[in-house]
Design an enzyme around this catalytic site. Structure first.
Site, mmCIF file in Angstrom:
data_model
loop_
_atom_site.group_PDB
_atom_site.id
_atom_site.type_symbol
_atom_site.label_atom_id
_atom_site.label_comp_id
_atom_site.label_asym_id
_atom_site.label_seq_id
_atom_site.Cartn_x
_atom_site.Cartn_y
_atom_site.Cartn_z
ATOM 1 N N TYR A 65 0.926 -1.206 0.000
ATOM 2 C CA TYR A 65 -0.024 -0.032 -0.190
ATOM 3 C C TYR A 65 0.984 1.330 -0.042
ATOM 4 O O TYR A 65 1.355 1.683 0.911
ATOM 5 C CB TYR A 65 -0.895 0.166 1.244
ATOM 6 C CG TYR A 65 -1.840 -1.135 1.421
ATOM 7 C CD1 TYR A 65 -2.067 -1.970 0.106
ATOM 8 C CD2 TYR A 65 -2.488 -1.493 2.578
ATOM 9 C CE1 TYR A 65 -3.193 -2.995 0.420
ATOM 10 C CE2 TYR A 65 -3.348 -2.377 2.619
ATOM 11 C CZ TYR A 65 -3.798 -3.443 1.558
ATOM 12 O OH TYR A 65 -4.576 -4.359 1.543
ATOM 13 N N PRO A 90 -16.248 -5.522 2.816
ATOM 14 C CA PRO A 90 -17.479 -6.045 3.491
ATOM 15 C C PRO A 90 -18.559 -5.255 3.286
ATOM 16 O O PRO A 90 -19.688 -6.089 3.404
ATOM 17 C CB PRO A 90 -16.923 -6.124 5.082
ATOM 18 C CG PRO A 90 -16.130 -4.958 5.244
ATOM 19 C CD PRO A 90 -15.310 -5.005 4.005
#
Length: 280
Positions: free
Chosen positions: A49, A198
């Site tokens: 990242y 999610p």
């Protein structure tokens, strides 16, 4: 491994295409501190990242870390630019050893609390060799707990034959449930199952306004209205009911969304509502 039921995925605190520094560094630091103050005790990052910038931002914001805070990071991917085509999986023993030790250095810790193999698809070493490297790192005290990311059910079982696996992270939400066997296996083994994206109402790469996701949203809206909740909170509440092993890591750059996500733990769906969502 113990933690509250909802963590925080820090990947968005990077530049465009997850490349480079987060544009507003001070805002990123402030948000991370507010995330912890709001009650989050698991923050998920990875060396890819940025690369590296996300881990460094977390250190600047939160080091020395509170005792209750677990920082999970990953190794096994490299990228040379912001485009998806610039990402590749590497699993050579020396590379993984370097990756883990450099992540520990960037995070400012002697031992990483949870370290994931970021991909099961590297071609420069067998999967078993990669897991064996993480087992070595654990025995040497570089990492405390081992996790797996983006692996198959067969790979999870192969890894469990080598070393204890504490966590498995995969794409899993109301719409995309193809990793249900991984969730079942993690639950059976006593490992934590960590869904990424999610609250997304789509599969990876699919727009949220296509027919399937749009239909799911329409189905969730009346449930959310009855609950006095948002659609995202209903999606998270459904996830939390799937298994006691589930620990979602929604990512956001908004403190209001962080608090909204955490409040999903208080949404209690009825059996009828759970069945209706599962049947979508």
């Amino acid at each position: 491994m113990t933690s509250p039921r909802i963590g925080y995925g820090a990947m968005r605190l990077t530049g465009p295409g997850h490349w480079g520094d987060y544009p507003d560094r001070e805002a990123g630091i402030k948000l991370l501190r507010q995330v912890v103050d709001a009650g989050v005790t698991l923050i998920d990052t990875a060396d890819v990242y940025g690369p590296h910038t996300n881990e460094l931002l977390i250190r600047e914001a939160l080091h020395p870390y509170p005792e209750h805070l677990l920082i999970a990071t990953k190794g096994g991917f490299v990228r040379s630019g912001p485009e998806i085509s610039t990402i590749a999986a590497l699993g050579h023993r020396q590379y993984l050893r370097q990756s883990a030790k450099l992540s520990a250095r960037r995070l400012g810790v002697e031992r990483i609390g949870l370290y994931y193999l970021h991909s099961g698809y590297a071609r420069d070493a067998s999967f078993e060799e990669q897991v064996g490297t993480l087992a070595e790192l654990r025995s040497e005290g570089v990492i405390e707990q081992i996790g797996l990311s983006n692996v198959t059910l067969e790979q999870l079982r192969a890894a469990q034959a080598i070393v204890e696996i504490s966590a498995v992270t995969a794409h899993y939400n109301v719409v995309d449930r193809h990793e249900q066997p991984l969730l079942d296996a993690a639950t059976e083994a006593g490992a934590v199952f960590v869904p990424w994206q999610p609250v997304s109402l789509s599969t990876p790469g699919e727009p949220t306004d296509t027919a399937g996701p749009a239909a799911v949203r329409r189905a969730l809206e009346p449930i959310a209205a009855r609950q006095g909740a948002t659609v995202s909170q209903v999606a998270l509440a459904w996830l939390l009911d799937r298994s006691a092993a589930v620990l979602p890591i929604p990512g956001t750059t908004s403190l209001a969304h962080v608090r909204e996500n955490l409040a999903a733990q208080d949404v209690v769906l009825s059996r009828e509502e759970l069945a209706a969502i599962t049947g979508l």
